[in-house]
Write a protein that holds these residues in place. Structure first.
Motif, PDB file in Angstrom:
ATOM      1  N   UNK A  69       0.806  -1.213   0.000  1.00 52.56           N
ATOM      2  CA  UNK A  69       0.000   0.000   0.000  1.00 52.56           C
ATOM      3  C   UNK A  69       0.843   1.269   0.000  1.00 52.56           C
ATOM      4  N   UNK A  70       1.985   1.239   0.682  1.00 55.39           N
ATOM      5  CA  UNK A  70       2.826   2.435   0.739  1.00 55.39           C
ATOM      6  C   UNK A  70       3.277   2.832  -0.664  1.00 55.39           C
ATOM      7  N   UNK A  71       3.501   1.866  -1.528  1.00 54.41           N
ATOM      8  CA  UNK A  71       3.897   2.162  -2.902  1.00 54.41           C
ATOM      9  C   UNK A  71       2.744   2.798  -3.670  1.00 54.41           C
ATOM     10  N   UNK A  72       1.559   2.255  -3.506  1.00 53.89           N
ATOM     11  CA  UNK A  72       0.374   2.837  -4.158  1.00 53.89           C
ATOM     12  C   UNK A  72       0.178   4.281  -3.725  1.00 53.89           C
ATOM     13  N   UNK A  73       0.306   4.524  -2.428  1.00 50.94           N
ATOM     14  CA  UNK A  73       0.112   5.878  -1.897  1.00 50.94           C
ATOM     15  C   UNK A  73       1.173   6.840  -2.433  1.00 50.94           C
ATOM     16  N   UNK A  74       2.413   6.375  -2.481  1.00 48.01           N
ATOM     17  CA  UNK A  74       3.502   7.229  -2.947  1.00 48.01           C
ATOM     18  C   UNK A  74       3.344   7.583  -4.420  1.00 48.01           C
ATOM     19  N   UNK A  75       3.007   6.608  -5.234  1.00 50.53           N
ATOM     20  CA  UNK A  75       2.849   6.859  -6.668  1.00 50.53           C
ATOM     21  C   UNK A  75       1.658   7.783  -6.945  1.00 50.53           C
ATOM     22  N   UNK A  76       0.629   7.659  -6.138  1.00 47.50           N
ATOM     23  CA  UNK A  76      -0.551   8.505  -6.313  1.00 47.50           C
ATOM     24  C   UNK A  76      -0.256   9.950  -5.926  1.00 47.50           C
ATOM     25  N   UNK A  77       0.389  10.144  -4.783  1.00 45.17           N
ATOM     26  CA  UNK A  77       0.691  11.498  -4.319  1.00 45.17           C
ATOM     27  C   UNK A  77       1.855  12.110  -5.091  1.00 45.17           C
ATOM     28  N   UNK A  78       2.719  11.277  -5.597  1.00 46.86           N
ATOM     29  CA  UNK A  78       3.990  11.719  -6.171  1.00 46.86           C
ATOM     30  C   UNK A  78       5.079  11.320  -5.203  1.00 46.86           C
ATOM     31  N   UNK A  79       6.062  10.549  -5.682  1.00 47.88           N
ATOM     32  CA  UNK A  79       7.035   9.958  -4.777  1.00 47.88           C
ATOM     33  C   UNK A  79       7.835  11.022  -4.028  1.00 47.88           C
ATOM     34  N   UNK A  80       8.152  12.129  -4.709  1.00 48.86           N
ATOM     35  CA  UNK A  80       8.922  13.176  -4.045  1.00 48.86           C
ATOM     36  C   UNK A  80       8.210  13.735  -2.833  1.00 48.86           C
ATOM     37  N   UNK A  81       6.949  14.088  -3.012  1.00 52.51           N
ATOM     38  CA  UNK A  81       6.163  14.651  -1.904  1.00 52.51           C
ATOM     39  C   UNK A  81       5.951  13.621  -0.801  1.00 52.51           C
ATOM     40  N   UNK A 119       7.814  10.967   0.006  1.00 54.68           N
ATOM     41  CA  UNK A 119       9.057  10.725   0.747  1.00 54.68           C
ATOM     42  C   UNK A 119       9.378  11.879   1.680  1.00 54.68           C
ATOM     43  N   UNK A 120       9.201  13.102   1.184  1.00 49.27           N
ATOM     44  CA  UNK A 120       9.472  14.278   2.014  1.00 49.27           C
ATOM     45  C   UNK A 120       8.558  14.308   3.231  1.00 49.27           C
ATOM     46  N   UNK A 121       7.328  13.837   3.056  1.00 52.49           N
ATOM     47  CA  UNK A 121       6.397  13.792   4.180  1.00 52.49           C
ATOM     48  C   UNK A 121       6.825  12.808   5.256  1.00 52.49           C
ATOM     49  N   UNK A 122       7.570  11.791   4.869  1.00 53.04           N
ATOM     50  CA  UNK A 122       8.073  10.814   5.845  1.00 53.04           C
ATOM     51  C   UNK A 122       9.231  11.362   6.665  1.00 53.04           C
ATOM     52  N   UNK A 123       9.954  12.347   6.083  1.00 51.55           N
ATOM     53  CA  UNK A 123      11.140  12.901   6.740  1.00 51.55           C
ATOM     54  C   UNK A 123      11.016  14.424   6.882  1.00 51.55           C
ATOM     55  N   UNK A 124      10.046  14.881   7.684  1.00 50.98           N
ATOM     56  CA  UNK A 124       9.870  16.330   7.852  1.00 50.98           C
ATOM     57  C   UNK A 124      11.104  16.966   8.479  1.00 50.98           C
ATOM     58  N   UNK A 125      11.485  18.109   7.946  1.00 49.50           N
ATOM     59  CA  UNK A 125      12.663  18.791   8.473  1.00 49.50           C
ATOM     60  C   UNK A 125      13.940  18.460   7.730  1.00 49.50           C
ATOM     61  N   UNK A 126      13.922  17.381   6.932  1.00 50.85           N
ATOM     62  CA  UNK A 126      15.080  17.036   6.107  1.00 50.85           C
ATOM     63  C   UNK A 126      14.966  17.759   4.770  1.00 50.85           C
ATOM     64  N   UNK A 127      16.101  18.004   4.135  1.00 54.08           N
ATOM     65  CA  UNK A 127      16.115  18.640   2.806  1.00 54.08           C
ATOM     66  C   UNK A 127      16.193  17.525   1.770  1.00 54.08           C
ATOM     67  N   UNK A 128      15.029  16.986   1.431  1.00 52.84           N
ATOM     68  CA  UNK A 128      14.975  15.788   0.603  1.00 52.84           C
ATOM     69  C   UNK A 128      15.084  16.114  -0.880  1.00 52.84           C
ATOM     70  N   UNK A 129      15.866  15.301  -1.567  1.00 51.66           N
ATOM     71  CA  UNK A 129      16.035  15.392  -3.020  1.00 51.66           C
ATOM     72  C   UNK A 129      15.796  14.010  -3.603  1.00 51.66           C
TER      73      UNK A 129
END
Length: 232
Positions: free
Chosen positions: A126-138, A140-150
């Motif tokens: 399910x985490x993959x489905x959610x990530x692809x739907x929202x956009x993987x960049x957004x 992933x960044x939501x999982x690591x708040x405060x980090x400068x994710x690229x």
């Protein structure tokens, strides 16, 4: 003869000192995940002189891999790597990211975090489905708040990175996406040192353009070709 030997020894010491000083000036890179992608990136950056910390759930099993990388490389636990390294690279199966974020999220706040992991529903659920739907960049960044994710290095296969690094002629291009300009600059330097041309696609929303299922995923393009594709 003894004078020549002394000069040679002195020259070698100077070269060694310069190499040590150069390595000390480069940021340390902590790679979480020692599989094909993590190992490939560790090799490329170690060759470029970066101090690399390789980690997995069983760091004691990484001794041979670290030895092959050279004296600038070391192995550590995931938690130690997140704390010690200046730049963090996430190279684990995407389904492991939520639990990983809970364990190291506090340690990577304020740091550049390069996410090279890809979500595959058949493997990651399910985490993959959610990530692809929202956009993987957004996502992933939501999982690591405060980090400068690229997001980057995820759209090219590990074996291609290994075989195409520093190739002659037009280099292979690596698309990047992120919200923090300084973090993008830092990762762009890592791309160049690894032997490729960085192409900044835009903010984290643009990571959709090269996530699994997109037209740019696993498309091996030059900088000019990639820029053309991004503007279409």
């Amino acid at each position: 003869m003894s004078g020549i030997k002394s000069l040679l020894s002195a020259g070698l010491l100077v070269i060694a000192s310069l190499a040590t000083a150069r390595a000390a000036s480069l940021p340390s890179i902590g790679i979480i995940g020692a599989g094909q992608m993590g190992g490939t990136l560790a090799t490329l950056w170690s060759k470029a002189g970066y101090p690399v910390i390789l980690s997995s759930r069983h760091p004691e099993a990484l001794k041979q891999q670290v030895a092959e990388l050279g004296h600038q490389a070391s192995a550590a636990s995931v938690g130690q790597t997140a704390q010690q390294a200046s730049i963090i690279v996430l190279a684990v199966p995407y389904g492991a990211l939520p639990s990983l974020a809970k364990s190291i999220g506090a340690s990577v706040k304020g740091k550049v975090v390069l996410d090279v992991s890809n979500p595959y529903p058949g493997r990651d659920g399910q985490v993959a489905d959610d990530a692809l739907k929202e956009g993987v960049g957004r996502y992933s960044a939501g999982l690591f708040p405060g980090a400068h994710l690229v997001r980057g290095f995820n759209s090219v296969a590990a074996y291609t990175l290994s075989s195409e690094a520093h190739r002659s002629g037009a280099k292979l291009a690596i698309p990047l996406a992120g919200d923090d300009k300084q973090a993008l600059n830092t990762v762009s330097q890592l791309v160049e040192k690894a032997g490729f041309d960085p192409v900044i696609a835009g903010n984290l929303d643009k990571a959709r353009l090269f996530q699994p299922g997109s037209s740019l995923f696993l498309s091996n393009l030059t900088q000019q070709q990639l820029k053309q594709q991004l503007t279409q």
